[in-house]
Design a protein around this motif. Sequence first.
Motif, PDB file in Angstrom:
ATOM      1  N   THR A   2      17.210  -4.005  22.083  1.00 13.97           N
ATOM      2  CA  THR A   2      17.782  -3.490  20.837  1.00 13.97           C
ATOM      3  C   THR A   2      18.279  -4.642  19.971  1.00 13.97           C
ATOM      4  O   THR A   2      18.788  -5.632  20.476  1.00 13.97           O
ATOM      5  CB  THR A   2      18.960  -2.531  21.127  1.00 13.97           C
ATOM      6  OG1 THR A   2      19.814  -3.146  22.083  1.00 13.97           O
ATOM      7  CG2 THR A   2      18.477  -1.189  21.643  1.00 13.97           C
ATOM      8  N   PRO A   3      18.124  -4.518  18.643  1.00 12.26           N
ATOM      9  CA  PRO A   3      18.562  -5.592  17.745  1.00 12.26           C
ATOM     10  C   PRO A   3      20.071  -5.829  17.870  1.00 12.26           C
ATOM     11  O   PRO A   3      20.835  -4.883  18.061  1.00 12.26           O
ATOM     12  CB  PRO A   3      18.213  -5.058  16.353  1.00 12.26           C
ATOM     13  CG  PRO A   3      17.260  -3.934  16.562  1.00 12.26           C
ATOM     14  CD  PRO A   3      17.536  -3.383  17.919  1.00 12.26           C
ATOM     15  N   LEU A   4      20.468  -7.098  17.749  1.00 16.91           N
ATOM     16  CA  LEU A   4      21.888  -7.462  17.865  1.00 16.91           C
ATOM     17  C   LEU A   4      22.688  -6.977  16.653  1.00 16.91           C
ATOM     18  O   LEU A   4      22.250  -7.116  15.513  1.00 16.91           O
ATOM     19  CB  LEU A   4      22.014  -8.986  17.988  1.00 16.91           C
ATOM     20  CG  LEU A   4      23.446  -9.540  18.044  1.00 16.91           C
ATOM     21  CD1 LEU A   4      24.190  -9.039  19.284  1.00 16.91           C
ATOM     22  CD2 LEU A   4      23.427 -11.066  18.031  1.00 16.91           C
ATOM     23  N   VAL A   5      23.860  -6.429  16.923  1.00 13.14           N
ATOM     24  CA  VAL A   5      24.794  -6.086  15.843  1.00 13.14           C
ATOM     25  C   VAL A   5      26.076  -6.882  16.067  1.00 13.14           C
ATOM     26  O   VAL A   5      26.655  -6.864  17.153  1.00 13.14           O
ATOM     27  CB  VAL A   5      25.114  -4.575  15.811  1.00 13.14           C
ATOM     28  CG1 VAL A   5      26.152  -4.272  14.728  1.00 13.14           C
ATOM     29  CG2 VAL A   5      23.844  -3.758  15.582  1.00 13.14           C
ATOM     30  N   VAL A   6      26.493  -7.629  15.038  1.00  7.43           N
ATOM     31  CA  VAL A   6      27.749  -8.367  15.065  1.00  7.43           C
ATOM     32  C   VAL A   6      28.680  -7.707  14.049  1.00  7.43           C
ATOM     33  O   VAL A   6      28.350  -7.614  12.864  1.00  7.43           O
ATOM     34  CB  VAL A   6      27.540  -9.855  14.701  1.00  7.43           C
ATOM     35  CG1 VAL A   6      28.878 -10.600  14.652  1.00  7.43           C
ATOM     36  CG2 VAL A   6      26.583 -10.523  15.686  1.00  7.43           C
ATOM     37  N   ALA A   7      29.837  -7.230  14.520  1.00 11.93           N
ATOM     38  CA  ALA A   7      30.799  -6.542  13.651  1.00 11.93           C
ATOM     39  C   ALA A   7      32.000  -7.447  13.420  1.00 11.93           C
ATOM     40  O   ALA A   7      32.588  -7.960  14.374  1.00 11.93           O
ATOM     41  CB  ALA A   7      31.240  -5.238  14.310  1.00 11.93           C
ATOM     42  N   ALA A 138      30.697   0.573  13.653  1.00  9.66           N
ATOM     43  CA  ALA A 138      29.864   0.090  14.763  1.00  9.66           C
ATOM     44  C   ALA A 138      30.711  -0.252  15.988  1.00  9.66           C
ATOM     45  O   ALA A 138      30.720  -1.392  16.450  1.00  9.66           O
ATOM     46  CB  ALA A 138      29.043  -1.122  14.319  1.00  9.66           C
ATOM     47  N   PRO A 139      31.433   0.752  16.530  1.00 15.42           N
ATOM     48  CA  PRO A 139      32.325   0.471  17.662  1.00 15.42           C
ATOM     49  C   PRO A 139      31.573   0.038  18.930  1.00 15.42           C
ATOM     50  O   PRO A 139      32.184  -0.521  19.835  1.00 15.42           O
ATOM     51  CB  PRO A 139      33.078   1.795  17.876  1.00 15.42           C
ATOM     52  CG  PRO A 139      32.232   2.836  17.237  1.00 15.42           C
ATOM     53  CD  PRO A 139      31.502   2.170  16.117  1.00 15.42           C
ATOM     54  N   GLU A 140      30.246   0.297  18.959  1.00 18.37           N
ATOM     55  CA  GLU A 140      29.459  -0.067  20.137  1.00 18.37           C
ATOM     56  C   GLU A 140      28.800  -1.437  19.978  1.00 18.37           C
ATOM     57  O   GLU A 140      28.036  -1.856  20.848  1.00 18.37           O
ATOM     58  CB  GLU A 140      28.337   0.964  20.369  1.00 18.37           C
ATOM     59  CG  GLU A 140      28.768   2.422  20.364  1.00 18.37           C
ATOM     60  CD  GLU A 140      29.598   2.774  21.587  1.00 18.37           C
ATOM     61  OE1 GLU A 140      29.445   2.076  22.604  1.00 18.37           O
ATOM     62  OE2 GLU A 140      30.407   3.721  21.504  1.00 18.37           O
ATOM     63  N   ALA A 141      29.055  -2.133  18.887  1.00 23.95           N
ATOM     64  CA  ALA A 141      28.403  -3.430  18.672  1.00 23.95           C
ATOM     65  C   ALA A 141      28.738  -4.387  19.817  1.00 23.95           C
ATOM     66  O   ALA A 141      29.894  -4.451  20.243  1.00 23.95           O
ATOM     67  CB  ALA A 141      28.862  -4.027  17.340  1.00 23.95           C
TER      68      ALA A 141
END
Length: 220
Positions: A2-7, A138-141
Amino acid sequence: TTPLVVAIDGPSGSGKSSTARGVAQKLGLAFLDTGAMYRAATWLVLHSDVEAGDTDAVAALVGSADIAIALDPARPTISINGTDVTEAIREPVVSAAVSAVATNLAVRADLVARQQSIIGSAAQGIVAEGRDITTVVAPEAPVRVLLVADPQARVARRQAELGERVTSSEVTDQVIRRDRDDSTVAQFTEAADGVVVVDSTHLTLSEVIDRIADLAPTSR
Ligand code: C5P
């Protein structure tokens, strides 16, 4: 994978935008400035017949608006209903009015949903910054950061951004007032569980960028 998410969350003047753009460039990710969306919504309200205090009318106006945001960290632009407002949303009149629009719960629900859809469709991964990204959007980032800095450092940075257009006491007022207005917007002064606090007061921009980029999982 899955693509990375940085919050990244933080108060105004914490260096969020420059930091988030730098992290996106370093890691080859897209960049989403959610504050720009609240600012664009505010610009639209200010350029309409709708009163900022008329919550239903504001929500309807924003809800039917087309918001187009470019996710390129080298050149982030934003348009609303076809007008490019990239520059206009940085004007002090917008900064002064934005908290009123951002506290409109229907507007928040609308913009949060749009942000989640943008993040979900960023195939190369994305850095998203704002006030409620680590907690609501995006609490799951896998990487969640609260960027903080002493008020004096934040005032100095805003001053450097705004230049001679405003006096330092005006900037101080703006930063302190927006902190206060925004404290009802989202709880972003204390880190939620699992959120890493980075204090930028004594760090250079590139040190902050490196520190956050280092939090990204290496096998992606
Ligand atoms: O980050 P920036 O200062 O451009 O954000 C402008 C305003 O938008 C903030 O002062 C806040 O009222 C609102 N905002 C928000 N939630 C976000 C991002 C910004 O309420 N995620």
